[in-house]
Write a protein that holds these residues in place. Structure first.
Motif, short mmCIF file in Angstrom:
data_model
loop_
_atom_site.label_atom_id
_atom_site.label_comp_id
_atom_site.label_asym_id
_atom_site.label_seq_id
_atom_site.Cartn_x
_atom_site.Cartn_y
_atom_site.Cartn_z
N ILE A 73 35.66 50.74 34.84
CA ILE A 73 35.33 49.96 35.74
C ILE A 73 35.20 50.09 37.43
N TYR A 74 35.86 50.54 38.17
CA TYR A 74 35.67 50.55 39.57
C TYR A 74 34.09 51.41 39.68
N VAL A 75 34.06 52.24 38.58
CA VAL A 75 32.24 53.37 39.12
C VAL A 75 31.90 52.19 38.47
N THR A 76 31.12 51.39 37.14
CA THR A 76 30.80 50.76 37.18
C THR A 76 30.49 49.34 38.03
N LEU A 77 32.10 48.63 38.94
CA LEU A 77 31.26 47.73 39.58
C LEU A 77 30.82 48.51 41.24
N LEU A 82 29.08 45.75 43.09
CA LEU A 82 30.28 44.87 43.60
C LEU A 82 31.13 45.86 44.43
N LEU A 83 30.81 46.65 44.24
CA LEU A 83 32.21 47.55 45.43
C LEU A 83 32.20 48.40 45.52
N ALA A 88 35.20 53.59 44.60
CA ALA A 88 35.13 54.19 43.10
C ALA A 88 35.59 55.75 43.37
N ILE A 89 34.66 56.03 44.14
CA ILE A 89 34.87 57.96 44.85
C ILE A 89 36.70 58.07 44.71
N MET A 133 40.21 39.99 40.61
CA MET A 133 39.50 39.08 41.75
C MET A 133 37.17 39.91 41.96
N VAL A 134 37.50 40.39 41.47
CA VAL A 134 35.60 41.53 42.04
C VAL A 134 35.22 40.58 40.65
#
Length: 176
Positions: A73-77, A82-83, A88-89, A133-134
């Motif tokens: 999710i963090y990588v895709t966002l 979106l982030l 993400a890194i 939240m995001v």
């Protein structure tokens, strides 16, 4: 195969669907699937602990499912804009560092057992809450305002603190 393990496998199978939903602009769907994954995590844990369904496989699958979902999710966002990419890194680098330390310890014939630290549990909770939240804000068209920046700072600091705590634990283990 116990019921909690089947639920955990279902959560793992949700990962590519959530990634697809975010990448396709179906962020509201991604939010609901992420929420479903969170509920399934609570249910499988409850069943395993309270009904004697804990298994060795589950002990490996559950954190794998959690990490696969969060990292994806963090990588895709981040890729979707979106982030910021740095967050993400940081999330990915922490997990790679932990896995690398475990593998290095095994190669050194000094296997290490990783147990969740308090800072790590807090970190995971904040990472999940911020991702939710995001996704909710983007999916339902709500502005997070300063909560977005506060969430970024919290995730960044807790991820760094968690990585440092695991690194310190690993260094103590290797030095002993």
């Amino acid at each position: 195969m116990s019921l909690p393990n089947l639920i955990t496998l279902g959560r793992i199978l949700l990962v590519p669907i959530v990634v697809w939903a975010i990448a396709s602009g179906e962020v509201q769907l991604a939010f609901w699937l992420f929420l479903l994954a969170g509920v399934s995590d609570a249910i499988d844990g409850f069943l395993a602990k309270n009904f004697g369904m804990q298994t060795e496989l589950g002990a490996y699958l559950d954190p794998l499912a959690d990490k696969a979902l969060l990292v994806s999710i963090y990588v895709t966002l981040a890729i979707s804009g979106l982030l910021p990419r740095w967050v993400a890194i940081a999330v990915v680098a922490r997990d790679v560092m932990i896995i690398g330390a475990i593998m290095l310890s095994a190669l050194m014939a000094r296997p290490v057992t990783i147990r969740p630290l308090v800072v790590s549990k807090v970190n995971t909770t904040v990472q999940i809450a911020f991702a939710a939240m995001v996704l909710a804000a983007e999916g339902f068209g709500v502005s997070l305002g300063s909560a977005f920046h506060l969430g970024l700072v919290a995730v960044g600091l807790l991820t760094a603190l968690s990585a440092a705590a695991y690194l310190a634990e690993w260094m103590r283990h290797v030095a002993s």
